[in-house]
Design a protein around this motif. Structure first.
Motif, short mmCIF file in Angstrom:
data_model
loop_
_atom_site.label_atom_id
_atom_site.label_comp_id
_atom_site.label_asym_id
_atom_site.label_seq_id
_atom_site.Cartn_x
_atom_site.Cartn_y
_atom_site.Cartn_z
N MET A 32 0.82 -1.20 0.00
CA MET A 32 0.00 0.00 0.00
C MET A 32 0.86 1.26 0.00
O MET A 32 0.37 2.36 -0.29
CB MET A 32 -0.92 0.01 1.23
N VAL A 33 2.14 1.11 0.33
CA VAL A 33 3.02 2.28 0.44
C VAL A 33 3.48 2.81 -0.92
O VAL A 33 3.50 4.03 -1.13
CB VAL A 33 4.22 1.96 1.35
N PRO A 34 3.88 1.96 -1.89
CA PRO A 34 4.29 2.49 -3.19
C PRO A 34 3.25 3.39 -3.87
O PRO A 34 3.63 4.44 -4.41
CB PRO A 34 4.57 1.22 -4.01
N PRO A 35 1.93 3.05 -3.85
CA PRO A 35 0.98 4.00 -4.45
C PRO A 35 0.96 5.36 -3.75
O PRO A 35 0.78 6.39 -4.40
CB PRO A 35 -0.37 3.27 -4.29
N ALA A 36 1.14 5.35 -2.42
CA ALA A 36 1.18 6.62 -1.69
C ALA A 36 2.40 7.44 -2.12
O ALA A 36 2.31 8.66 -2.27
CB ALA A 36 1.22 6.35 -0.18
N ALA A 37 3.52 6.76 -2.31
CA ALA A 37 4.73 7.45 -2.76
C ALA A 37 4.55 7.99 -4.18
O ALA A 37 4.95 9.11 -4.51
CB ALA A 37 5.93 6.50 -2.69
N MET A 216 -1.19 14.94 -3.59
CA MET A 216 -0.09 14.78 -2.65
C MET A 216 -0.60 14.59 -1.22
O MET A 216 -0.01 13.85 -0.43
CB MET A 216 0.86 15.97 -2.74
N SER A 217 -1.71 15.25 -0.89
CA SER A 217 -2.30 15.09 0.45
C SER A 217 -2.83 13.68 0.64
O SER A 217 -2.72 13.10 1.72
CB SER A 217 -3.42 16.11 0.66
N ILE A 218 -3.43 13.12 -0.42
CA ILE A 218 -3.90 11.73 -0.35
C ILE A 218 -2.73 10.79 -0.07
O ILE A 218 -2.82 9.87 0.75
CB ILE A 218 -4.63 11.34 -1.65
N GLY A 219 -1.60 11.04 -0.76
CA GLY A 219 -0.41 10.23 -0.51
C GLY A 219 0.07 10.38 0.92
O GLY A 219 0.47 9.39 1.56
N ALA A 220 0.02 11.62 1.44
CA ALA A 220 0.47 11.86 2.82
C ALA A 220 -0.43 11.15 3.82
O ALA A 220 0.04 10.60 4.83
CB ALA A 220 0.48 13.36 3.10
N LEU A 221 -1.74 11.15 3.56
CA LEU A 221 -2.68 10.52 4.49
C LEU A 221 -2.56 8.99 4.45
O LEU A 221 -2.80 8.33 5.46
CB LEU A 221 -4.11 10.93 4.14
#
Length: 467
Positions: A32-37, A216-221
Motif C-alpha cells: 500500500m506504500v508504493p501507491p502513496a509514494a 499529494m495530500s492523499i499520498g500523505a494521508l
C-alpha cells in the motif's frame, strides 16, 4: 500506544500528523506504500515539464505575440533553476526535521508548498510580477519538490529492506514520468482557458495547484511507517561482509558527513547526473545539428520523447537490477558502459548512423535515470536506514550542482566551438569526450567506496535515544 505531548498541545493520543500516528497496525500490507509514494512523485515530476509554460509566459501581455513589456525567455529560465536549487537545499537542510516528524507531516508540508507555489505564481501572472513567480514556483514550490522527493523514498526503503532498489525505483520512476502527464495536461488546460484577454497560464496554475495539493495530500494521508524492528516474513538480513556491501548498522545523519563514503557517493551522483542532464536539455537541437537536413523538428521531438521514456524506465529497471548485482556494481556499469557509448557517439554521427546514435543516447539516459533511483538504496546499504532520508536529502546537493555543470559544459563548449569555426555537426565532439573523462573519474570514485568504519556506527542506546 503511549501518549505523547505535541508541541503547543496537551498530553494525549498522538497527533494525526505525528510520526507515531503513522506506525502501521498489524496486518497492514507494505504494497500500500508504493501507491502513496507515487501519488507524490507523479505530481512533483511536473518540474520536468515546466518548459511548456515558457512560451506562453512570454505573451502574457501581448496574448498572440510578445509585447515590449512581456518577460523574456532568459528571465523566465530562472524559475526552473531556482526550483531545482531550492529542491536540493530544502532536502539537505530539512533532513533532520523530516526524520524527526515522519513522512506524513513532511509529505503534507510538501503538498502545501508545491500546490501553494502554483497559486502564488498565478498571482504573479495576473499582476505581472516576475518576483512572485520566482517566489511561488521557484522558492516555495522548490521547497515542496525537495521535501516531497526524499520523504517517500526513505519510507519505502524501510518497508522493502529485501528489495531496496526496486522500491526506490518505483517512486523515482514516478518523478521521471510525471512530466509525461503534466506536459499534455498543462497544454490542454491552457488551450481551454485561453481567451482574447488571457493566455490561460494563470488559470492553469490554479487548477494544477489544487489538483497537485489534493493528490499529494492523499499520498500523505495513506503513508505508513513500519513498526520498530519490523522485517518481511521469512527474510533474513544479509551479513555485512557480503559483496553487495549492505550493513546492518546505522550512521547518524551528522556523522555521515564525516565519512569519506558520503563524499565519494556525492561525486558518483554528481558525475553521473552531469553526464546526462546537459544532453537531455539539448537533445532536440543536438540531433538536428548532428544530422543536418536529415532529422526534422518533429523527428527531434520524437527523439526527446524517446529519451524521456528511457529516463523513466531506467529508474525502475536499473534500480531493480541493483538488488541482484549490488549498488556498487550497478554504478560500475553506468560509468564503464556510459564512457564507451559517449566515446562512440561522434563516430556514429559522422557516419550518418542515426539508429546507433539514438540507441547510444537512449541507454545513456536510462543510466542517468537509474543513477537517481539507485543512490538512495546505495546510501541505505552504506549508512543503514535510520537516517537515510536525511542523508539522501543532503546528497541531493550533488543534483543541484550537476544541474548547473551539465548544461554549462554542453552549451558553452558548443558555443565556443561554433564561434571558432567548427561545424555545428562536429561541435559536440569535444563535449562528449569530456563527458567520457568525467565518467572515468566517476568509475574511480565508485571504486574507492568501501564499508563505513565501525567508529561511525551508532550503538543501540544511541539509536534508541535518537528515535
Amino acid at each position: 500506544m503511549s501518549s505523547i505531548t505535541e508541541p503547543g498541545g496537551n498530553a494525549s493520543s498522538p497527533s494525526f500528523f505525528s510520526k507515531q500516528a503513522t506506525i502501521a497496525q498489524p496486518g497492514f500490507s507494505r504494497w500500500m506504500v508504493p501507491p502513496a509514494a507515487l501519488a507524490v512523485h507523479l505530481c512533483i515530476g511536473q518540474a520536468y515539464a515546466f518548459s511548456v509554460f515558457n512560451g506562453p509566459l512570454t505573451k502574457v501581455i501581448g496574448i498572440t505575440q510578445s509585447a515590449p513589456d512581456d518577460w523574456s525567455l532568459t528571465t523566465l529560465g530562472w524559475i526552473f533553476s531556482l526550483a531545482i536549487v531550492c529542491l536540493g537545499l530544502s532536502a539537505a537542510f530539512a533532513g533532520k526535521w523530516l526524520e524527526k516528524v515522519g513522512p506524513r507531516r513532511t509529505m503534507f508540508t510538501a503538498a502545501c508548498c508545491f500546490g501553494g507555489g502554483f497559486i502564488v505564481s498565478a498571482l504573479g501572472v495576473w499582476t505581472h510580477q516576475i518576483a512572485l513567480l520566482y517566489l511561488g514556483y521557484g522558492v516555495i514550490g522548490g521547497i515542496g519538490l525537495g521535501l516531497g522527493y526524499v520523504s517517500p523514498v526513505s519510507t519505502l526503503i524501510r518497508w522493502f529492506p529485501d528489495r531496496r532498489g526496486m522500491a526506490t525505483g518505483m517512486a523515482i520512476m514516478g518523478f521521471g514520468g510525471g512530466a509525461m502527464i503534466a506536459a499534455p495536461l498543462s497544454v490542454a488546460l491552457m488551450n481551454h482557458f485561453k481567451s482574447a484577454t488571457s493566455i490561460g497560464v494563470a488559470e492553469t496554475f490554479i487548477v494544477l495547484g489544487i489538483a497537485y495539493f489534493i493528490s499529494m495530500s492523499i499520498g500523505a494521508l495513506a503513508i505508513r511507517v513500519p513498526p520498530a524492528n519490523w522485517k518481511p516474513a521469512g527474510w533474513t538480513p544479509p551479513a555485512t561482509t557480503t559483496q553487495k556491501m549492505i550493513t546492518r548498522n546505522h550512521v547518524h545523519i551528522d556523522q555521515a558527513l564525516k565519512t569519506p563514503q558520503f563524499y565519494l557517493i556525492w561525486l558518483v551522483l554528481f558525475l553521473n547526473v552531469t553526464a546526462g542532464i546537459g544532453i537531455l536539455g539539448q537533445a532536440s537541437v543536438m540531433i538536428q545539428e548532428s544530422f543536418k537536413d536529415t532529422v526534422s523538428a518533429a523527428a527531434a521531438a520524437g527523439f526527446v520523447g524517446l529519451l524521456s521514456l528511457f529516463n523513466m524506465g531506467g529508474r525502475f529497471v536499473w534500480a531493480s537490477a541493483s538488488d541482484y548485482v549490488g549498488r556498487k556494481n550497478t554504478y560500475f556499469i553506468f560509468f564503464a558502459l556510459g564512457a564507451v557509448l559517449y566515446w562512440l557517439v561522434p563516430s556514429f554521427a559522422s557516419s550518418g548512423n542515426i539508429a546507433l546514435f539514438v540507441l547510444c543516447y537512449c541507454v545513456i539516459l536510462s543510466m542517468y535515470g537509474g543513477g537517481f533511483s539507485t543512490v538512495p538504496a546505495y546510501l541505505a546499504d552504506m549508512f543503514g536506514t535510520a537516517f537515510v532520508g536525511g542523508i539522501h536529502g543532503r546528497l541531493l546537493t550533488a543534483w543541484a550542482a550537476a544541474g548547473v555543470a551539465g548544461p554549462v559544459l554542453v552549451n558553452y563548449i558548443r558555443a565556443y566551438q561554433v564561434a571558432h569555426g567548427v561545424a555545428k555537426a562536429d561541435a559536440y565532439t569535444m563535449t562528449v569526450h569530456i563527458m567520457t573523462v568525467l565518467l572515468v573519474i566517476g568509475f574511480i570514485c565508485n571504486l574507492l567506496v568501501k564499508h563505513v568504519h565501525e567508529k561511525h556506527h551508532m550503538t543501540d542506546a544511541q539509536l534508541a535515544a535518537a528515535k
